[in-house]
Design a protein around this motif. Structure first.
Motif, PDB file in Angstrom:
ATOM      1  N   THR A 208      -0.831   9.035  32.645  1.00  0.00           N
ATOM      2  CA  THR A 208      -2.275   9.287  32.580  1.00  0.00           C
ATOM      3  C   THR A 208      -2.705   9.698  31.169  1.00  0.00           C
ATOM      4  O   THR A 208      -1.865   9.954  30.307  1.00  0.00           O
ATOM      5  CB  THR A 208      -2.666  10.436  33.526  1.00  0.00           C
ATOM      6  OG1 THR A 208      -1.904  11.576  33.134  1.00  0.00           O
ATOM      7  CG2 THR A 208      -2.381  10.101  34.974  1.00  0.00           C
ATOM      8  N   SER A 209      -4.017   9.795  30.985  1.00  0.00           N
ATOM      9  CA  SER A 209      -4.552  10.368  29.750  1.00  0.00           C
ATOM     10  C   SER A 209      -4.483  11.887  29.855  1.00  0.00           C
ATOM     11  O   SER A 209      -4.371  12.440  30.948  1.00  0.00           O
ATOM     12  CB  SER A 209      -6.015   9.956  29.571  1.00  0.00           C
ATOM     13  OG  SER A 209      -6.110   8.562  29.391  1.00  0.00           O
TER      14      SER A 209
ATOM     15  N   LEU B 119      -6.379  15.310  29.655  1.00  0.00           N
ATOM     16  CA  LEU B 119      -7.742  15.858  29.695  1.00  0.00           C
ATOM     17  C   LEU B 119      -7.726  17.284  29.163  1.00  0.00           C
ATOM     18  O   LEU B 119      -6.716  17.992  29.294  1.00  0.00           O
ATOM     19  CB  LEU B 119      -8.263  15.845  31.139  1.00  0.00           C
ATOM     20  CG  LEU B 119      -8.292  14.480  31.836  1.00  0.00           C
ATOM     21  CD1 LEU B 119      -8.858  14.609  33.245  1.00  0.00           C
ATOM     22  CD2 LEU B 119      -9.104  13.471  31.030  1.00  0.00           C
TER      23      LEU B 119
ATOM     24  N   SER C  97      -8.614  12.755  20.361  1.00  0.00           N
ATOM     25  CA  SER C  97     -10.010  12.291  20.333  1.00  0.00           C
ATOM     26  C   SER C  97     -10.935  13.394  19.831  1.00  0.00           C
ATOM     27  O   SER C  97     -12.116  13.154  19.611  1.00  0.00           O
ATOM     28  CB  SER C  97     -10.498  11.887  21.723  1.00  0.00           C
ATOM     29  OG  SER C  97      -9.544  11.205  22.443  1.00  0.00           O
TER      30      SER C  97
ATOM     31  N   SER D 298     -14.621  18.472  32.790  1.00  0.00           N
ATOM     32  CA  SER D 298     -15.470  17.526  32.060  1.00  0.00           C
ATOM     33  C   SER D 298     -16.949  17.907  32.055  1.00  0.00           C
ATOM     34  O   SER D 298     -17.626  17.797  31.030  1.00  0.00           O
ATOM     35  CB  SER D 298     -15.307  16.126  32.645  1.00  0.00           C
ATOM     36  OG  SER D 298     -13.961  15.762  32.597  1.00  0.00           O
TER      37      SER D 298
ATOM     38  N   THR E  33     -15.698  12.520  24.247  1.00  0.00           N
ATOM     39  CA  THR E  33     -15.112  11.631  25.254  1.00  0.00           C
ATOM     40  C   THR E  33     -14.391  12.501  26.283  1.00  0.00           C
ATOM     41  O   THR E  33     -14.095  13.662  26.035  1.00  0.00           O
ATOM     42  CB  THR E  33     -14.073  10.675  24.642  1.00  0.00           C
ATOM     43  OG1 THR E  33     -13.090  11.480  23.997  1.00  0.00           O
ATOM     44  CG2 THR E  33     -14.688   9.722  23.659  1.00  0.00           C
ATOM     45  N   GLU E  34     -14.108  11.889  27.427  1.00  0.00           N
ATOM     46  CA  GLU E  34     -13.503  12.676  28.503  1.00  0.00           C
ATOM     47  C   GLU E  34     -12.052  13.075  28.172  1.00  0.00           C
ATOM     48  O   GLU E  34     -11.629  14.181  28.436  1.00  0.00           O
ATOM     49  CB  GLU E  34     -13.544  11.846  29.785  1.00  0.00           C
ATOM     50  CG  GLU E  34     -13.361  12.715  31.003  1.00  0.00           C
ATOM     51  CD  GLU E  34     -13.516  11.924  32.292  1.00  0.00           C
ATOM     52  OE1 GLU E  34     -13.214  12.484  33.339  1.00  0.00           O
ATOM     53  OE2 GLU E  34     -13.918  10.744  32.245  1.00  0.00           O
ATOM     54  N   GLU E  35     -11.316  12.142  27.561  1.00  0.00           N
ATOM     55  CA  GLU E  35      -9.896  12.403  27.318  1.00  0.00           C
ATOM     56  C   GLU E  35      -9.691  13.116  25.987  1.00  0.00           C
ATOM     57  O   GLU E  35     -10.317  12.763  24.996  1.00  0.00           O
ATOM     58  CB  GLU E  35      -9.096  11.088  27.243  1.00  0.00           C
ATOM     59  CG  GLU E  35      -9.241  10.170  28.409  1.00  0.00           C
ATOM     60  CD  GLU E  35     -10.452   9.246  28.318  1.00  0.00           C
ATOM     61  OE1 GLU E  35     -11.078   9.178  27.247  1.00  0.00           O
ATOM     62  OE2 GLU E  35     -10.773   8.608  29.326  1.00  0.00           O
TER      63      GLU E  35
ATOM     64  N   HIS F 160      -6.181   9.717  24.811  1.00  0.00           N
ATOM     65  CA  HIS F 160      -6.244   8.589  25.744  1.00  0.00           C
ATOM     66  C   HIS F 160      -4.839   8.030  25.987  1.00  0.00           C
ATOM     67  O   HIS F 160      -4.020   7.990  25.071  1.00  0.00           O
ATOM     68  CB  HIS F 160      -7.164   7.489  25.184  1.00  0.00           C
ATOM     69  CG  HIS F 160      -7.502   6.441  26.193  1.00  0.00           C
ATOM     70  ND1 HIS F 160      -6.655   5.394  26.476  1.00  0.00           N
ATOM     71  CD2 HIS F 160      -8.574   6.300  26.999  1.00  0.00           C
ATOM     72  CE1 HIS F 160      -7.196   4.643  27.423  1.00  0.00           C
ATOM     73  NE2 HIS F 160      -8.367   5.169  27.757  1.00  0.00           N
ATOM     74  N   ARG F 161      -4.586   7.577  27.203  1.00  0.00           N
ATOM     75  CA  ARG F 161      -3.238   7.061  27.540  1.00  0.00           C
ATOM     76  C   ARG F 161      -2.808   5.898  26.644  1.00  0.00           C
ATOM     77  O   ARG F 161      -1.617   5.742  26.352  1.00  0.00           O
ATOM     78  CB  ARG F 161      -3.188   6.625  29.012  1.00  0.00           C
ATOM     79  CG  ARG F 161      -4.280   5.627  29.355  1.00  0.00           C
ATOM     80  CD  ARG F 161      -4.296   5.276  30.815  1.00  0.00           C
ATOM     81  NE  ARG F 161      -3.134   4.473  31.148  1.00  0.00           N
ATOM     82  CZ  ARG F 161      -2.838   4.037  32.363  1.00  0.00           C
ATOM     83  NH1 ARG F 161      -3.612   4.336  33.368  1.00  0.00           N
ATOM     84  NH2 ARG F 161      -1.783   3.302  32.583  1.00  0.00           N
ATOM     85  N   ASP F 162      -3.779   5.085  26.174  1.00  0.00           N
ATOM     86  CA  ASP F 162      -3.427   3.966  25.287  1.00  0.00           C
ATOM     87  C   ASP F 162      -2.946   4.454  23.917  1.00  0.00           C
ATOM     88  O   ASP F 162      -2.329   3.712  23.164  1.00  0.00           O
ATOM     89  CB  ASP F 162      -4.641   3.054  25.049  1.00  0.00           C
ATOM     90  CG  ASP F 162      -5.015   2.278  26.285  1.00  0.00           C
ATOM     91  OD1 ASP F 162      -4.233   2.299  27.262  1.00  0.00           O
ATOM     92  OD2 ASP F 162      -6.105   1.669  26.300  1.00  0.00           O
ATOM     93  N   TYR F 163      -3.297   5.711  23.602  1.00  0.00           N
ATOM     94  CA  TYR F 163      -2.943   6.268  22.292  1.00  0.00           C
ATOM     95  C   TYR F 163      -1.921   7.385  22.442  1.00  0.00           C
ATOM     96  O   TYR F 163      -1.909   8.359  21.685  1.00  0.00           O
ATOM     97  CB  TYR F 163      -4.195   6.804  21.570  1.00  0.00           C
ATOM     98  CG  TYR F 163      -5.273   5.764  21.349  1.00  0.00           C
ATOM     99  CD1 TYR F 163      -4.970   4.421  21.247  1.00  0.00           C
ATOM    100  CD2 TYR F 163      -6.603   6.139  21.231  1.00  0.00           C
ATOM    101  CE1 TYR F 163      -5.946   3.470  21.058  1.00  0.00           C
ATOM    102  CE2 TYR F 163      -7.604   5.190  21.033  1.00  0.00           C
ATOM    103  CZ  TYR F 163      -7.262   3.854  20.952  1.00  0.00           C
ATOM    104  OH  TYR F 163      -8.227   2.914  20.760  1.00  0.00           O
TER     105      TYR F 163
END
Ligand code: GLU
Length: 363
Positions: free
Chosen positions: A291-292, A294, A326, A340, A351-353, A356-359
């Motif tokens: 997951t990302s 938070l 972020s 959030s 941003t929410e994360e 981010h999971r992609d990063y």
């Protein structure tokens, strides 16, 4: 479409005083033109803007301050590109100056734009001449000398070859500058074979890469399926031999299990600027759920970093992984532990994360 990506390091492009090594650049352009003429699309990635700038500004040693390096690069880049443009044009080839940043390319829209532009240039049979956009990012100035950028470009266009040209003949069993018994490694099936070797992080007076960043770049490109050769920028005919799969330099075989090059870059190349401490639940979600991260799962923030910097994520004193933040460190301190809805009141545009999971990449 078969594409070769050829990267020239600072030590190939310029001598120790920063003067352009015209004969080396001219010869590589000649070899690029020959390969291009045989129907292969070629992309050149070149360092040397800082070296050129230093020379033009009369700076005897490489500056330390990052903004001086950026400014020197801005002075040198135009002249550096012009040299390639002239040499390629003499051989009937059009070129295009492309300035990229690695992190830009990790953002989906920028990545797709860069890919579309490069594909169109190749379709038009133009040779892109790429450098990092040093004015806006300093990743390759800090460490890399464009090795990671070249690997990322190779992945971006799904290249059939990445050739990293440097001032040594390839990877040696020890640093050849200090150990006369050092032997050239001709093939590497898996980068883990090099783990026991002291391949040397030493850099030249001009560039910032050294052999370590080349090997990581080779790992990144081969993980995405692109064979990679590290070899001498002063060895005539190496490009044609590397393309034909013939001996020369150190050849890294492409891997069958592919990994994202961005995550390899993040893991090995991008230095962390701080630490984000998370609770056990967040650590589990990152490790097992992919997951990302938070802000609600964050219990501590160490260091001073900006949004876009890499941070280490740790839990109970153990590293969980590394990610691109972020938020800045100060912003994260304001929002950590919060949900959030509360965060939107404190930082409306956030941003929410937090990461981010992609990063994010696990340790
Ligand atoms: N973009 C830089 C240049 O062209 C990379 C080389 C370096 O790290 O010094 O000068």
């Amino acid at each position: 479409m078969s594409v070769a990506v050829v990267k020239l390091g600072s030590s190939v492009v310029a001598d120790d005083a920063g003067a352009l090594r015209l004969s080396a650049v001219a010869r590589v352009c000649e070899e690029v033109a020959l390969l291009h003429g045989s129907g292969v699309d070629v992309i050149v990635v070149t360092s040397g803007a800082i070296a050129r700038g230093m020379h033009l500004l009369g700076l005897p040693v490489r500056p330390r301050a990052i903004e001086e390096l950026q400014a020197a690069s801005a002075v040198g880049q135009g002249r550096l590109y012009r040299t390639y443009d002239e040499h390629l044009r003499e051989r009937g080839i059009q070129s295009a100056q492309v300035l990229l940043t690695f992190f830009d390319m990790s953002a989906r829209t920028h990545y797709l734009n860069a890919r579309r532009t490069l594909r169109k240039l190749l379709e038009w049979r133009i040779v892109p001449v790429i450098n990092e956009n040093d004015t806006t990012t300093t990743d390759e100035i800090s460490f890399g000398d464009n090795d990671f950028l070249a690997a990322q470009v190779a992945v971006l266009v799904d290249a059939s070859l990445l050739l990293l040209l440097t001032s040594t003949e390839g990877v040696f069993t020890a640093d050849p500058r200090v150990d006369p018994g050092a032997r050239l490694v001709d093939t590497v099936e898996d980068v883990s074979e090099l783990a026991a070797l002291d391949i040397g992080a030493a850099t030249t007076a001009l560039g910032s890469g050294g052999m370590r960043s080349k090997v990581v770049a080779a790992e990144m490109a081969t993980a995405a399926g692109t064979p990679t050769v590290i070899g001498s920028g002063f060895e005539p005919g190496l490009l044609a031999r590397a393309w034909a799969g013939e001996p020369g330099g150190t050849r890294f075989a492409p891997q069958t299990v592919r990994q994202s090059s961005f995550k390899l870059w993040l893991k090995y190349a991008k230095p962390s600027q701080g630490v984000v401490v998370v609770d056990a639940g967040a650590a589990r979600a990152l490790r097992e759920g992919g997951t990302s991260l938070l802000p609600v799962g964050i219990v501590g923030v160490e260091g001073a970093f900006d949004a876009g910097d890499a941070v280490e994520v740790s839990a109970s004193g153990t590293t969980v992984g590394k990610g691109i933040a972020s938020y800045s460190a100060d912003e994260l301190r304001q929002v950590m532990g919060r949900k959030s809805a509360e965060i939107r009141e404190i930082l409306p545009r956030a941003t929410e994360e937090a990461v981010h999971r992609d990063y994010f990449v696990l340790a």
